[in-house]
Design an enzyme around this catalytic site. Structure first.
Site, PDB file in Angstrom:
ATOM      1  N   GLY A 242      -2.619 -37.342  23.963  1.00 48.62           N
ATOM      2  CA  GLY A 242      -3.808 -36.491  23.453  1.00 48.62           C
ATOM      3  C   GLY A 242      -5.300 -37.280  23.488  1.00 48.62           C
ATOM      4  O   GLY A 242      -5.532 -38.156  24.014  1.00 48.62           O
ATOM      5  N   SER A 243      -6.000 -36.642  22.442  1.00 52.12           N
ATOM      6  CA  SER A 243      -7.410 -37.261  22.143  1.00 52.12           C
ATOM      7  C   SER A 243      -7.260 -38.634  21.512  1.00 52.12           C
ATOM      8  O   SER A 243      -8.325 -39.156  21.456  1.00 52.12           O
ATOM      9  CB  SER A 243      -8.006 -36.250  21.152  1.00 52.12           C
ATOM     10  OG  SER A 243      -8.345 -35.035  22.099  1.00 52.12           O
ATOM     11  N   THR A 244      -5.887 -39.042  20.850  1.00 55.08           N
ATOM     12  CA  THR A 244      -6.132 -40.228  20.383  1.00 55.08           C
ATOM     13  C   THR A 244      -6.445 -41.651  21.436  1.00 55.08           C
ATOM     14  O   THR A 244      -6.450 -42.514  21.120  1.00 55.08           O
ATOM     15  CB  THR A 244      -4.486 -40.689  19.819  1.00 55.08           C
ATOM     16  OG1 THR A 244      -3.638 -40.586  20.683  1.00 55.08           O
ATOM     17  CG2 THR A 244      -4.294 -39.564  18.724  1.00 55.08           C
TER      18      THR A 244
END
Length: 632
Positions: free
Chosen positions: A330-332
């Site tokens: 995801g956004s990590t």
């Protein structure tokens, strides 16, 4: 008239000659027989001497193994994580038992014996000599020992034998790190023979998982032996010679068991995984996979009921999520996308992108949406990280292209094992043209590049890979190998020898590029628009981080999904990466809360509790808490 018969004429000389000839032939035959016998004796004594001498010696002398003391395992502060505890087992010598069924029934009145223990005893007895003791039960309680001592005279052939067994004082707390030992089975024996380690088959246990397995050769030591003189029935008479065993090495890990405890408590009963790394050395400070299990169950042979319970649990307590689990990042992944864009000169910290809430590829009608309806407006690099703006990274991914994304992320440690000292580490999936062609026999499509920019699509990473990459950012762009072993020691009193590690690999060419990314991570935690600002509120120190939400289902049209209203098994994975303190990091962290729904709501608060615990332990906040008490 009387008739007299004619008397035979005797020839003494002829008879004597005949006797001499016969005697000579007889003597010659006896001589031949003696010569044949002598030749046979010579063949046995000279030609076959080595063979028969060896057989005779084997019949007379038996080698008995001496099991070495297994090395101990400590945390970074000298707290025992695995030791050798004294215990007592119940052995039976079948030869001295006239009625085995009656004996077992009588023993059941004084000792708790399960059907499984009796079955194992019967199987072991079939393959053993009658005069050799066979273990009936491991780990007798003090009460059971007392009962047997009172009635000892009633049980001929029954012996209570002291021995050392492996013990894990903290039980579930460090199970996925230390692992456990178990009885040597047929597969272990075959593997030993293949490696030329047949002499270690005499050991009662072997490392099965974790540190116990990875460093088995160091922990087990060298098996000794004693030469025992035996009689024709192979019974021992006396010890002729003894070669002492060499104890295994003691291992000192970088784990802090206090942080390990705090990390478990930070999850507050939720399932997931977390890894904390010292960014300056690559040492693992703590690593938990939840739920966990008690490794002590496996040491003496786990029961079928316990193993079935663990193996059939849908929460998979035996599964180490940190090194085996695969999660969409995801956004990590956005901080690493930003670093790649800066390194290639495609963006600068001042570069802006307008987020209207949706992104389209040229000539296509499909929309790739931001998480915020209506978008975020015009944002630069710092705000793109603080607000986790999808549009910024959709656009950046298209500029980079999948080939450069694959190449750059490979240098950051994705798509391959980190090299941690645990067996069976997963490589994850690093999307690329070659990977998709090999896996699906299909070409790469532009839309797949777009979603790859926000950690969706084919991406699969382990929490350990995320922690390694986060530590790389915290350490100024240097990638280090994560490792558990800090030092080894050849017995009590010997010097501790630091474990050599490979040098760090530079990933970023410009320090200012790393600093630009780190500025955005600080804004995520402390900026007015940061997605994790609520979790960091009130902290007396500054931290850096990035939240992530990996979707398991996608919304239809413009309708928004409330992750908390989804069925539990369909809720999004909640992730977080970060480090603290922001100015001089001493801890880098990656964690995932399974089915947490939202990185900012579920994962960031867990990270804050872990950071706070570490800051207390390092003396930056309050006095460090005491070492947690060991379990039974």
């Amino acid at each position: 008239m009387r008739r007299f018969g004619r008397r035979p004429v005797r020839a003494p000389a002829a008879e004597a000659e005949q006797f001499r000839r016969r005697a000579l032939w007889a003597a010659f035959g006896v001589l031949l027989a003696l010569l044949a016998l002598a030749a046979g004796y010579a063949h046995l004594q000279i030609v076959q001497y080595e063979s028969f001498a060896t057989r005779s010696e084997k019949n007379r002398i038996r080698l008995e193994p001496i099991v070495p003391a297994r090395g101990l395992v400590y945390d970074r502060n000298g707290v025992l994580l695995a030791d050798n505890a004294p215990a007592y087992r119940l052995d039976v010598v079948p030869e001295r038992v006239s009625d085995m069924a009656a004996l077992l029934e009588a023993l059941r009145q004084r000792v708790a014996l399960s059907e499984e223990e009796i079955r194992r005893f019967e199987q072991a007895r079939k393959g053993s000599r009658r005069f050799k003791p066979v273990t009936l039960k491991y780990r007798l309680s003090e009460e059971e020992i007392a009962r047997l001592a009172v009635d000892r005279h009633r049980f001929p052939g029954v012996e209570v034998v002291p021995y050392l067994t492996r013990r894990y004082p903290f039980g579930e707390l460090a199970a996925h790190i230390v692992g456990y030992v178990g009885r040597i089975d047929a597969d272990d024996l075959a593997a030993m023979e293949q490696r030329g380690e047949g002499r270690f088959a005499a050991l009662p246990h072997i490392g099965k998982t974790g540190i116990e397995r990875y460093y088995e050769a160091r922990l087990r030591g060298d098996v000794g032996y004693q030469e025992v003189e035996t009689n024709a029935e192979n019974r021992p008479l006396r010890v002729l010679r003894r070669h002492d065993a060499k104890p295994g090495q003691d291992l000192h890990l970088g784990i802090d068991i206090r942080l390990q405890q705090a990390m478990v408590e930070a999850f507050q009963g939720q399932h997931g995984a977390a890894v904390a790394i010292d960014p300056g050395s690559g040492e693992i400070l703590a690593m938990v996979s939840l739920p966990s299990y008690d490794p002590n169950l496996f040491v003496g042979g786990i029961s079928f009921a316990d193993y079935r319970r663990l193996n059939e649990d849908v929460a998979r307590p035996l599964f180490n999520r940190n090194v085996l689990g695969g999660f969409p990042p995801g956004s990590t992944l956005k901080p690493f996308m930003a670093l790649a864009g800066l390194e290639h000169g495609l963006i600068t910290p001042q570069s802006t992108v307008f987020s209207s809430g949706a992104y389209r590829l040229p000539g296509q009608d499909r929309e790739y949406r931001d998480w915020r309806p209506g978008g975020h407006g015009t944002v630069n690099l710092r705000e793109s990280l603080a607000q986790s703006v999808n549009t910024y990274y959709f656009d950046l991914a298209v500029k980079l292209g999948i080939d450069r994304i694959s190449e750059d992320f490979a240098r950051m440690g994705f798509g391959r094992p980190t090299g941690i000292d645990l067996a069976g580490e997963a490589a994850g999936i690093l999307p690329s043209r070659a990977w998709k062609q090999a896996r699906f026999k299909q070409p790469w499509f532009p839309g797949e590049t777009v979603i790859a920019g926000i950690g969706q699509g084919y991406w699969v990473v382990t929490p350990l890979q995320l922690a390694q990459a986060t530590a790389m950012l915290a350490d100024g762009g240097r990638l280090r190998r994560p490792h558990l072993l800090r030092a080894s020691q050849a017995g009590f009193g010997a010097p501790r020898l630091p474990e050599p590690q490979p040098p760090p690999v530079p990933v970023a060419t410009q320090a200012r590029h790393v600093e630009a990314v780190k500025d955005g991570l600080v804004a995520t935690m402390h900026g007015p628009t940061g997605t994790a600002a609520r979790a960091a509120a009130g902290a007396p120190y500054r931290m850096a981080g990035k939240t992530g939400t990996a979707q398991r289902v996608s919304r239809q049209g413009t309708e928004r999904l409330d992750p908390n209203k989804l069925p539990y098994h369909l809720r999004h994975q909640a992730l977080f990466i970060g480090y603290a303190p922001a100015e001089q990091p001493t801890i880098a962290l990656a964690l995932v809360v399974e089915h947490g729904g939202s990185g900012s709501a579920a994962a960031a608060p867990v990270a804050r509790r872990i950071f706070d615990a570490w800051m207390r332990l390092s003396g930056a906040l309050e006095p460090s808490p005491a070492v947690p008490e060991a379990g039974p």
